[in-house]
Write an enzyme that holds these catalytic residues in place. Structure first.
Site, PDB file in Angstrom:
ATOM      1  CD  GLU A  49      -2.637  -0.994   2.643  1.00  0.00           C
ATOM      2  OE1 GLU A  49      -3.725  -1.561   2.711  1.00  0.00           O
ATOM      3  OE2 GLU A  49      -2.058  -0.502   3.635  1.00  0.00           O
ATOM      4  N   PRO A  50       1.638   1.464  -1.001  1.00  0.00           N
ATOM      5  CG  PRO A  50       2.663   1.526  -3.103  1.00  0.00           C
ATOM      6  CD  PRO A  50       1.801   0.660  -2.221  1.00  0.00           C
ATOM      7  NE  ARG A  94       6.183   9.459   3.313  1.00  0.00           N
ATOM      8  CZ  ARG A  94       5.751  10.322   4.236  1.00  0.00           C
ATOM      9  NH1 ARG A  94       5.913  11.613   4.043  1.00  0.00           N
ATOM     10  NH2 ARG A  94       5.194   9.899   5.345  1.00  0.00           N
ATOM     11  NE  ARG A 117       4.609  15.071   5.595  1.00  0.00           N
ATOM     12  CZ  ARG A 117       5.892  14.836   5.567  1.00  0.00           C
ATOM     13  NH1 ARG A 117       6.702  15.679   4.953  1.00  0.00           N
ATOM     14  NH2 ARG A 117       6.391  13.777   6.157  1.00  0.00           N
ATOM     15  CB  CYS A 147      -1.984  34.933  13.304  1.00  0.00           C
ATOM     16  SG  CYS A 147      -2.573  36.138  12.149  1.00  0.00           S
ATOM     17  CE1 TYR A 200      -0.287  10.246   4.081  1.00  0.00           C
ATOM     18  CE2 TYR A 200       1.973  10.032   3.305  1.00  0.00           C
ATOM     19  CZ  TYR A 200       0.779   9.458   3.675  1.00  0.00           C
ATOM     20  OH  TYR A 200       0.636   8.099   3.630  1.00  0.00           O
TER      21      TYR A 200
HETATM   22  N1  LLP Z   1      -1.248   1.694   4.633  1.00  0.00           N
HETATM   23  C1  LLP Z   1      -1.615   2.078   5.861  1.00  0.00           C
HETATM   24  C2  LLP Z   1      -2.461   1.212   6.648  1.00  0.00           C
HETATM   25  C3  LLP Z   1      -1.170   3.315   6.357  1.00  0.00           C
HETATM   26  O1  LLP Z   1      -1.523   3.661   7.586  1.00  0.00           O
HETATM   27  C4  LLP Z   1      -0.365   4.153   5.548  1.00  0.00           C
HETATM   28  C5  LLP Z   1       0.069   5.444   6.044  1.00  0.00           C
HETATM   29  C6  LLP Z   1      -0.035   3.717   4.268  1.00  0.00           C
HETATM   30  C7  LLP Z   1      -0.474   2.479   3.842  1.00  0.00           C
HETATM   31  C8  LLP Z   1       0.800   4.546   3.312  1.00  0.00           C
HETATM   32  O2  LLP Z   1       2.069   4.784   3.786  1.00  0.00           O
HETATM   33  P1  LLP Z   1       3.149   5.514   2.869  1.00  0.00           P
HETATM   34  O3  LLP Z   1       3.513   4.594   1.733  1.00  0.00           O
HETATM   35  O4  LLP Z   1       2.548   6.764   2.350  1.00  0.00           O
HETATM   36  O5  LLP Z   1       4.285   5.758   3.783  1.00  0.00           O
HETATM   37  N2  LLP Z   1       0.790  12.255   7.541  1.00  0.00           N
HETATM   38  C9  LLP Z   1       2.078  11.605   7.654  1.00  0.00           C
HETATM   39  C10 LLP Z   1       2.063  10.210   7.120  1.00  0.00           C
HETATM   40  C11 LLP Z   1       1.076   9.314   7.795  1.00  0.00           C
HETATM   41  C12 LLP Z   1       1.074   7.946   7.213  1.00  0.00           C
HETATM   42  C13 LLP Z   1      -0.070   7.165   7.748  1.00  0.00           C
HETATM   43  N3  LLP Z   1      -0.267   5.893   7.177  1.00  0.00           N
HETATM   44  C14 LLP Z   1       3.123  12.444   6.939  1.00  0.00           C
HETATM   45  O6  LLP Z   1       2.796  13.525   6.446  1.00  0.00           O
HETATM   46  O7  LLP Z   1       4.299  12.082   6.914  1.00  0.00           O
END
Ligand code: LLP
Length: 390
Positions: free
Chosen positions: A233-234, A236, A278, A309, A337
């Site tokens: 589940e990518p 980012r 972020r 502000c 994000y």
């Molecule tokens: N699958 C599940 C169950 C997740 O909780 C997440 C991310 C992903 C997949 C995707 O992960 P990625 O490949 O994007 O790393 N708001 C934070 C990131 C929170 C990620 C939460 N879960 C940020 O801005 O860094």
């Protein structure tokens, strides 16, 4: 077989759903709202997974009614709700079971999820995962399809994924031994990191996939298990580097400070905390370019600040050319994000999102209007008469 489920939370719009569909990916959603966007975009429902550590009854009902591919079950309360909600269903609903593999990833604590001390999923070590799967296997309306975990985000090495795979395949073996069920699917979540700064060097998707699959096969063979479908589940790593935020430079001021070099230049831009929280949430750093001065040497060190502000420092001590009001800053790697975490703080209008493809630019999210800022507001009748309009 390997299935990529794009993690919608990282960047979700209806146009994005179309791209995800076109690429042949599945879609991972984490709330009724995200599911709604996917369905409105006409995304094939059987290719959608629903996540959430606290899904409401309404969310579960909505997912069941929408006949999506998998509900990823997180906890015992959810099992009870699903037992009730699927009572009398002729067709079974496929579920995956979210497990916490007890892996502590090397990343910012706010985006670590796989460790044992977490709100997410069923603990593997204390037997909760096995117990959850046993309960699901006894519910006629549910079909246990496999197991899921997610260790963390912005990971710049494979270590935690490899450890998680071991824990997951051991669990798969124990599900077979104790409950007699196969896991058709093993989903190991997302998490592959991206390059925010030049020195970040994440593994390529190919390197990452190869090492994961290698580990998976070794562990499966060790337990003499068949090959499940590997889901990932990518989020980012798919969208982050595709995104650039454009800001216009406004006020520039230099103030005396205690530390060397005894002064700091603040360059304020027409956005900030509301379009990119972020830096404040995760101490995230970014590469900043001056889009209209790419041929000028980047020899000034400045701090880019937002317009909110409060002290919404965006990018501390970045190297840029000598900037003037009206210059355009292009901040790299803001595809993930950012848009999805944007707010209306100080009633700023959220920016537009423009999709660029083969030299063509098309708006996929309009800039928010002033009218939209008060669209959901109501003035109670008892207050309505009181304003003394002049
Ligand atoms: N699958 C599940 C169950 C997740 O909780 C997440 C991310 C992903 C997949 C995707 O992960 P990625 O490949 O994007 O790393 N708001 C934070 C990131 C929170 C990620 C939460 N879960 C940020 O801005 O860094």
């Amino acid at each position: 077989k390997n299935v990529i489920c794009f993690a919608g939370k990282s960047f979700l719009t209806m146009a994005m759903c179309k791209i995800v569909e076109e690429e042949g990916y599945n879609l991972d959603v984490a709330s009724m709202g995200e599911l709604f966007v996917g369905l409105k975009a006409g995304f094939p429902r059987k290719r959608i997974n629903l996540h959430g550590n606290n899904k409401s009854r309404e969310e579960l009902q909505f997912a069941l009614k929408s006949k999506i591919g998998h509900i990823v079950v997180d906890n015992f309360l959810e099992i009870e709700m699903l037992r009730e909600l699927t009572l009398g269903h002729k067709k079974q609903t496929s579920v995956l079971v979210r497990c916490s593999p007890g892996v502590d990833p090397h990343t910012h604590k706010a985006i670590s999820t796989g460790q044992a001390d977490t709100k997410f999923g069923f603990n593997i070590k204390d037997g909760s995962a096995l117990e959850g799967i046993r309960q699901i296997s006894e519910i006629p309306g549910l079909h246990f399809d496999g197991i899921h975990c997610h260790v963390g985000s912005q990971l710049l090495d494979n270590d935690s994924h490899l450890t998680a795979i071991d824990a997951m395949i051991d669990l798969m073996a124990s599900v077979k031994k104790n409950i007699g069920l196969d896991c058709a699917v093993v989903n190991i979540g997302g998490g592959l990191g991206v390059r925010y700064l030049e020195e970040h060097n994440p593994p390529s998707a190919e390197e990452f996939a190869e090492s994961l699959v290698g580990q998976l096969i070794t562990r499966l063979d060790k337990h003499v298990l068949g090959r499940p479908v590997l889901q990932q589940e990518p989020g980012r790593s798919i969208v982050a580097e595709a995104g650039t935020t454009l800001y216009t430079v406004g006020s520039i001021k230099t103030v005396p400070i205690k530390e060397a070099p005894k002064k700091r230049t603040y360059v304020s831009v027409d956005g900030g905390l509301s379009d990119n929280p972020r830096p404040q949430l995760y101490e995230a750093e970014y590469s900043v370019l001056a889009a209209n001065r790419m041929n000028d040497a980047a020899e000034k060190v400045v701090t880019v600040a937002g317009k909110h502000c409060e002290t919404d420092t965006l990018f501390r001590d970045v190297k840029v050319p000598d900037l003037a009001p009206g210059d355009i800053l292009a901040v790299q790697t803001t595809g993930a994000y950012n848009h999805v975490m944007a707010s209306n703080y100080n009633k700023l209008q959220r920016p537009a999102v423009v999709l660029v493809n083969n030299g063509r630019a098309e708006v996929i999210v309009e800039r928010e209007t002033l009218a939209e800022i008060i669209k959901r507001e109501r003035i109670p009748a008892r207050l309505a008469g009181k304003s003394k309009r002049k």
